[in-house]
Design a protein around this motif. Structure first.
Motif, PDB file in Angstrom:
ATOM      1  N   GLU A 181      -0.614   4.356 -19.839  1.00  0.00           N
ATOM      2  CA  GLU A 181      -1.372   5.449 -19.219  1.00  0.00           C
ATOM      3  C   GLU A 181      -1.474   5.230 -17.706  1.00  0.00           C
ATOM      4  O   GLU A 181      -1.276   6.157 -16.914  1.00  0.00           O
ATOM      5  CB  GLU A 181      -2.767   5.531 -19.835  1.00  0.00           C
ATOM      6  N   VAL A 205       1.874   5.944 -16.103  1.00  0.00           N
ATOM      7  CA  VAL A 205       2.131   7.385 -15.991  1.00  0.00           C
ATOM      8  C   VAL A 205       1.358   7.956 -14.808  1.00  0.00           C
ATOM      9  O   VAL A 205       1.908   8.732 -14.016  1.00  0.00           O
ATOM     10  CB  VAL A 205       1.782   8.123 -17.305  1.00  0.00           C
ATOM     11  N   ARG A 206       0.104   7.547 -14.660  1.00  0.00           N
ATOM     12  CA  ARG A 206      -0.670   7.998 -13.496  1.00  0.00           C
ATOM     13  C   ARG A 206       0.003   7.548 -12.197  1.00  0.00           C
ATOM     14  O   ARG A 206       0.030   8.275 -11.216  1.00  0.00           O
ATOM     15  CB  ARG A 206      -2.108   7.493 -13.562  1.00  0.00           C
ATOM     16  N   VAL A 258       3.213   7.117 -11.743  1.00  0.00           N
ATOM     17  CA  VAL A 258       4.389   7.961 -11.523  1.00  0.00           C
ATOM     18  C   VAL A 258       3.959   9.314 -10.951  1.00  0.00           C
ATOM     19  O   VAL A 258       4.615   9.834 -10.044  1.00  0.00           O
ATOM     20  CB  VAL A 258       5.212   8.132 -12.822  1.00  0.00           C
ATOM     21  N   VAL A 259       2.871   9.847 -11.454  1.00  0.00           N
ATOM     22  CA  VAL A 259       2.355  11.103 -10.896  1.00  0.00           C
ATOM     23  C   VAL A 259       2.094  10.932  -9.401  1.00  0.00           C
ATOM     24  O   VAL A 259       2.511  11.760  -8.579  1.00  0.00           O
ATOM     25  CB  VAL A 259       1.078  11.567 -11.628  1.00  0.00           C
ATOM     26  N   ALA A 260       1.439   9.844  -9.053  1.00  0.00           N
ATOM     27  CA  ALA A 260       1.136   9.581  -7.636  1.00  0.00           C
ATOM     28  C   ALA A 260       2.421   9.397  -6.836  1.00  0.00           C
ATOM     29  O   ALA A 260       2.512   9.860  -5.682  1.00  0.00           O
ATOM     30  CB  ALA A 260       0.249   8.344  -7.507  1.00  0.00           C
ATOM     31  N   ILE A 285       5.347  10.751  -7.419  1.00  0.00           N
ATOM     32  CA  ILE A 285       5.980  12.058  -7.235  1.00  0.00           C
ATOM     33  C   ILE A 285       5.197  12.889  -6.221  1.00  0.00           C
ATOM     34  O   ILE A 285       5.790  13.544  -5.360  1.00  0.00           O
ATOM     35  CB  ILE A 285       6.133  12.781  -8.590  1.00  0.00           C
ATOM     36  N   GLU A 286       3.878  12.831  -6.314  1.00  0.00           N
ATOM     37  CA  GLU A 286       3.047  13.571  -5.363  1.00  0.00           C
ATOM     38  C   GLU A 286       3.274  13.101  -3.924  1.00  0.00           C
ATOM     39  O   GLU A 286       3.197  13.894  -2.989  1.00  0.00           O
ATOM     40  CB  GLU A 286       1.560  13.433  -5.722  1.00  0.00           C
ATOM     41  N   VAL A 325      11.006   6.092  -8.800  1.00  0.00           N
ATOM     42  CA  VAL A 325      10.361   6.874  -9.868  1.00  0.00           C
ATOM     43  C   VAL A 325      11.120   6.670 -11.180  1.00  0.00           C
ATOM     44  O   VAL A 325      10.519   6.425 -12.230  1.00  0.00           O
ATOM     45  CB  VAL A 325      10.296   8.368  -9.492  1.00  0.00           C
TER      46      VAL A 325
END
Length: 90
Positions: free
Chosen positions: A16, A19-20, A22-24, A26-27, A35
């Protein structure tokens, strides 16, 4: 079994967090290869969780069905495993 359950839950919590992360990434427009490397690590970690849950299923649910002597329950558990393995192969 509780130790394995705790290990699995800890592993999922780490996933989890990944995944957070990876979100950061990409952002913040991080380099695509970075990534992709993180995504690969997440897939590997999920595969380990999948293995652990499958082993637990075999050691508990399937084992109970076999010990029950109930052919219908045994067939259901066997077919569940076959269906799952078929999905994984695709």
């Amino acid at each position: 079994m509780d130790q394995e359950r705790d290990k699995t839950l800890k592993r999922l919590a780490r996933i989890e967090g990944q995944v957070r992360g990876v979100v950061a990434m990409i952002e913040s427009d991080r380099y695509c290869i970075d990534v992709l490397n993180q995504l690969s690590a997440i897939q590997s970690a999920l595969a380990k969780v999948e293995d652990a849950v499958l082993k637990d299923h075999a050691a508990s649910c399937v084992e109970r069905a076999i010990a029950s002597g109930d052919p219908k329950d045994q067939r259901v558990k066997f077919n569940e495993l076959v269906d799952l393995i078929s999905k994984i192969k695709k």
